[in-house]
Scaffold this motif. Sequence first.
Motif, mmCIF file in Angstrom:
data_model
loop_
_atom_site.group_PDB
_atom_site.id
_atom_site.type_symbol
_atom_site.label_atom_id
_atom_site.label_comp_id
_atom_site.label_asym_id
_atom_site.label_seq_id
_atom_site.Cartn_x
_atom_site.Cartn_y
_atom_site.Cartn_z
ATOM 1 N N HIS A 87 3.846 11.323 4.360
ATOM 2 C CA HIS A 87 5.081 11.119 3.616
ATOM 3 C C HIS A 87 6.191 10.750 4.595
ATOM 4 N N VAL A 88 7.014 9.787 4.179
ATOM 5 C CA VAL A 88 8.128 9.342 5.011
ATOM 6 C C VAL A 88 9.390 9.334 4.154
ATOM 7 N N LEU A 89 10.445 9.944 4.673
ATOM 8 C CA LEU A 89 11.739 9.962 3.994
ATOM 9 C C LEU A 89 12.587 8.814 4.537
ATOM 10 N N PHE A 90 13.112 8.014 3.613
ATOM 11 C CA PHE A 90 13.935 6.859 3.962
ATOM 12 C C PHE A 90 15.359 7.040 3.460
ATOM 13 N N GLU A 91 16.309 6.589 4.241
ATOM 14 C CA GLU A 91 17.693 6.458 3.807
ATOM 15 C C GLU A 91 17.808 5.093 3.136
ATOM 16 N N CYS A 92 18.518 5.013 2.023
ATOM 17 C CA CYS A 92 18.676 3.751 1.292
ATOM 18 C C CYS A 92 20.165 3.445 1.140
ATOM 19 N N ARG A 93 20.547 2.194 1.422
ATOM 20 C CA ARG A 93 21.948 1.814 1.282
ATOM 21 C C ARG A 93 22.020 0.348 0.877
ATOM 22 N N GLY B 235 0.791 -1.224 0.000
ATOM 23 C CA GLY B 235 0.000 0.000 0.000
ATOM 24 C C GLY B 235 0.820 1.267 0.000
ATOM 25 N N SER B 236 2.135 1.159 0.237
ATOM 26 C CA SER B 236 2.978 2.351 0.196
ATOM 27 C C SER B 236 3.206 2.751 -1.266
ATOM 28 N N ILE B 237 3.389 4.040 -1.480
ATOM 29 C CA ILE B 237 3.532 4.564 -2.837
ATOM 30 C C ILE B 237 4.834 5.359 -2.936
ATOM 31 N N TYR B 238 5.652 4.992 -3.917
ATOM 32 C CA TYR B 238 6.890 5.727 -4.204
ATOM 33 C C TYR B 238 6.548 7.134 -4.675
ATOM 34 N N MET B 239 7.159 8.135 -4.091
ATOM 35 C CA MET B 239 6.987 9.513 -4.540
ATOM 36 C C MET B 239 8.248 9.989 -5.276
ATOM 37 N N SER B 240 9.419 9.621 -4.750
ATOM 38 C CA SER B 240 10.676 9.978 -5.412
ATOM 39 C C SER B 240 11.806 9.090 -4.895
ATOM 40 N N GLN B 241 12.890 9.052 -5.683
ATOM 41 C CA GLN B 241 14.066 8.257 -5.322
ATOM 42 C C GLN B 241 15.300 8.991 -5.820
ATOM 43 N N GLU B 242 16.311 9.063 -4.994
ATOM 44 C CA GLU B 242 17.598 9.633 -5.379
ATOM 45 C C GLU B 242 18.651 8.575 -5.100
ATOM 46 N N LEU B 243 19.495 8.279 -6.088
ATOM 47 C CA LEU B 243 20.491 7.227 -5.938
ATOM 48 C C LEU B 243 21.873 7.721 -6.352
ATOM 49 N N ARG B 244 22.886 7.210 -5.664
ATOM 50 C CA ARG B 244 24.290 7.410 -6.038
ATOM 51 C C ARG B 244 24.893 6.024 -6.224
ATOM 52 N N PHE B 245 25.454 5.788 -7.396
ATOM 53 C CA PHE B 245 26.070 4.504 -7.703
ATOM 54 C C PHE B 245 27.550 4.615 -7.351
ATOM 55 N N GLU B 246 27.929 3.976 -6.257
ATOM 56 C CA GLU B 246 29.250 4.189 -5.682
ATOM 57 C C GLU B 246 30.285 3.158 -6.102
ATOM 58 N N SER B 247 29.872 1.935 -6.320
ATOM 59 C CA SER B 247 30.790 0.866 -6.714
ATOM 60 C C SER B 247 30.050 -0.103 -7.624
ATOM 61 N N PRO B 248 30.780 -0.792 -8.505
ATOM 62 C CA PRO B 248 30.111 -1.727 -9.406
ATOM 63 C C PRO B 248 29.589 -2.962 -8.675
ATOM 64 N N VAL B 249 28.547 -3.551 -9.244
ATOM 65 C CA VAL B 249 28.018 -4.822 -8.770
ATOM 66 C C VAL B 249 28.332 -5.855 -9.849
ATOM 67 N N TYR B 250 29.042 -6.895 -9.473
ATOM 68 C CA TYR B 250 29.446 -7.945 -10.403
ATOM 69 C C TYR B 250 28.509 -9.140 -10.296
ATOM 70 N N PHE B 251 28.446 -9.913 -11.341
ATOM 71 C CA PHE B 251 27.673 -11.146 -11.311
ATOM 72 C C PHE B 251 28.193 -11.989 -10.145
ATOM 73 N N GLY B 252 27.277 -12.530 -9.352
ATOM 74 C CA GLY B 252 27.660 -13.344 -8.198
ATOM 75 C C GLY B 252 27.764 -12.568 -6.900
ATOM 76 N N ASP B 253 27.737 -11.238 -6.967
ATOM 77 C CA ASP B 253 27.754 -10.448 -5.735
ATOM 78 C C ASP B 253 26.425 -10.620 -4.993
#
Length: 134
Positions: free
Chosen positions: A109-115, A75-93
């Motif tokens: 509205h709730v602001l979440f930290e994502c990591r 029931g939660s609804i995405y309003m926005s997302q901000e992402l920083r791609f810091e390191s590559p993800v390899y197959f098998g990670d």
Amino acid sequence: MKSYAELQPGDSAFFEKTISETDVYSFAGITGDFNSLHINEEYAKSTRFQRRIAHGMLTGSLFSTVFASKLPGQGSIYMSQELRFESPVYFGDTIRATVTVREKQERNHVLFECRAVNQDGQTVVSGSALLKVP
């Protein structure tokens, strides 16, 4: 599932997934992103990564899994997302995507930290998301 009233700053949840070749090819097919860095081993060897990497947005999409299935839940609804791609993800990670309540705002509205971190604890994606919570 947690309602807006139940959520508190610091609440967190995670989803963990090992990224496979099938995941990357499926994501490429769904999105149409057939960048050689993701699907061509020979090309990827000639890059700074030395091997194929997963799409950044594939890793970023793991946050959506947490939001829909764990915190806050259905029931939660995405309003926005901000992402920083810091390191590559390899197959098998193996990636652990964690979301943490940072701040409750007006109008449910709730602001979440994502990591997202890999199996070595290295941050691969970080950012924030704003959701409307029932």
